[in-house]
Write an enzyme that holds these catalytic residues in place. Structure first.
Site, short mmCIF file in Angstrom:
data_model
loop_
_atom_site.label_atom_id
_atom_site.label_comp_id
_atom_site.label_asym_id
_atom_site.label_seq_id
_atom_site.Cartn_x
_atom_site.Cartn_y
_atom_site.Cartn_z
N ARG A 97 18.21 30.28 7.84
CA ARG A 97 17.92 31.17 8.96
C ARG A 97 17.37 32.52 8.49
O ARG A 97 16.50 33.11 9.14
CB ARG A 97 19.18 31.38 9.81
CG ARG A 97 18.87 32.28 11.00
CD ARG A 97 19.92 32.30 12.06
NE ARG A 97 19.52 33.19 13.14
CZ ARG A 97 18.68 32.88 14.11
NH1 ARG A 97 18.15 31.67 14.15
NH2 ARG A 97 18.35 33.74 15.05
N ASP A 121 23.84 28.23 10.52
CA ASP A 121 25.07 27.75 11.15
C ASP A 121 24.81 27.10 12.49
O ASP A 121 23.95 27.54 13.26
CB ASP A 121 26.04 28.93 11.38
CG ASP A 121 26.63 29.44 10.09
OD1 ASP A 121 26.82 28.63 9.18
OD2 ASP A 121 26.89 30.65 9.99
#
Length: 438
Positions: A97, A121
């Site tokens: 990310r 996540d």
């Protein structure tokens, strides 16, 4: 696949040194792309997410030299922007990310930036609108390929400063916009900017490189664009999330632990939130000393006697990354706590594993859970569980260290993404934990 085997119920003792801050390092490493001059960064954590980003930078043509543990130099004088359009980059960038933050620097310096839909996540929807709306405000043209989820922004004639009000105080969004604006023509103002210490660190680093950013630490940043930036040396702060994790671990295992060099002035409300749970924290210089809680810890109710509520909020509020740890710590407190996770709708779903261990938790909805503390009168029971994300993973690890019996934690790569050599560092203070292959 590797797993942790943890024999719980052991009281720990000793000193721990927190690693460098993961969330700061992700921003700082992307910022090296803004200059062709050499940059030295110290206290970089040796964790999966950061090492992936360093590898990505190397594949972009960044010259990287490791000086020692946690210390590197980066020089971006021969960046291969063409790598952004390869299949290898689409796969590599999509696994992390933090890779979203290479877009701002690349757009500012080379006139284009691309990124596949980032991974990370699995804690619910994490929108990217703030990033790209900021780039569009600076004059970039946006495109999105729905078929392969590939984002792109281009500004062949350069960026132009603008006034903008962010729709949310996104930390990575603010960082990305700031990194784009430092080389834009004219002045940019960013209102409702995130003001976390790690973003302040990014702004301080950019200013040391020759940027002109004012309002650092507030939610209104003013950036006067400059033509170029130079090199610098920067040291990353200790990781406040890891510091909070060590506090939670000490309380749950009733251990005597000293956390060294925590940078107290950058911890915000973290110490006071743990104190509301009844945990004793002592400031000793720049260290945190947590004594052995032989008699447990008692939750403080609100002034009117109502149940304590701990909720996340943008800085200087309580960081959402520590709510999972607070929830676990509350399972053995004397008293009840309402945990309100406002930002991510899937982050509390790991509580079923704690309930299996004997915790008393009522999940009200995806965002709220009531924890009824055991006051150590009933210890958690060992079990086999899987780590769904970084923070839930360390929370389950803390639960296992306090539990009776031997627990197994699977999918520990999630923990390794954010915590450096956690098993080795735990063993150094007396924990019974081993890493095994399955």
């Amino acid at each position: 696949m590797e797993v942790f085997k943890i024999e719980g119920g052991t009281r720990l003792k000793g000193e721990v040194i927190p690693q460098g801050a993961k969330n700061e390092a992700l921003q700082i490493l992307c910022a090296v792309l803004l200059t062709p001059e050499k940059i030295t960064i110290n206290n970089i954590p040796d964790i999966i997410d950061i090492n992936k980003l360093i590898t990505l930078l190397g594949n972009l043509g960044v010259k990287i030299e490791k000086l020692g543990h946690g210390s590197y130099t980066f020089q971006c004088d021969e960046v291969n922007v063409g790598y952004l359009e390869t299949e290898a980059f689409k796969k590599e960038g999509g696994s992390l990310r933090g890779s979203i933050m290479i877009v701002g620097p690349l757009l500012a310096r080379f006139g284009k930036g691309y990124i596949p839909k980032p991974g990370g996540d699995k804690i619910g929807r994490r929108r990217l609108d703030t990033h790209f709306e900021g780039f569009i405000n600076l004059g970039a043209k946006f495109r999105y390929n729905r078929e392969d989820h590939f984002y792109g922004v281009e500004a062949p004639d350069g960026l132009t400063g603008a006034d903008m009000l962010l729709d949310e105080a996104s930390v990575t969004g603010t960082a990305n916009i700031v990194m784009a604006a430092v080389l834009a023509k004219g002045r940019t103002t960013v209102y409702n900017a995130a003001c976390e210490p790690y973003l302040q660190q990014l702004c301080k680093m950019l200013n040391s490189m020759g940027a002109k950013i004012t309002g650092v630490g507030s939610n209104l940043l003013t950036i006067e664009g400059v033509e170029k930036l130079g090199g610098c040396e920067h040291r990353i702060l200790p990781d406040m999330i890891e510091i909070g994790s060590w506090i939670g671990l000490a309380a749950m295992t009733r251990s005597e632990i000293t956390i060294k060099n925590v940078s107290w002035e950058n911890l915000g409300v973290i110490p006071s939130v743990f104190r509301k749970l009844g945990i004793t924290l002592e400031k000793q210089g720049d260290d945190i000393y947590i004594p052995e809680h032989k008699d447990g810890y008692e939750v403080k109710t609100d002034i009117d006697g109502s149940i304590l509520t701990i909720a996340d909020a943008p800085w200087p509020g309580f960081t959402p990354d520590l709510l999972s740890i607070v929830l676990v710590v509350a399972t053995q407190a004397k008293g009840d706590v309402l945990i309100h996770q406002k930002m991510f709708e899937s982050r509390l779903f790991f509580v079923d594993k704690l309930i299996d261990m004997g915790a008393k938790i009522m999940l009200c909805d995806p965002h709220r859970a009531v924890v009824i503390g055991h006051d150590f009168k009933s210890v958690l029971k060992a079990t086999t569980m899987s780590s769904p994300d970084i923070r839930a993973g360390i929370s389950l690890l803390i639960a296992a260290l306090s539990a009776k019996g031997t627990s197994t934690i699977q999918n520990i790569e999630q923990i390794d993404r954010g915590y450096e050599r956690i098993d080795e560092r735990l063993r150094a203070i007396g924990a019974k934990i081993v890493r095994e292959k399955q």
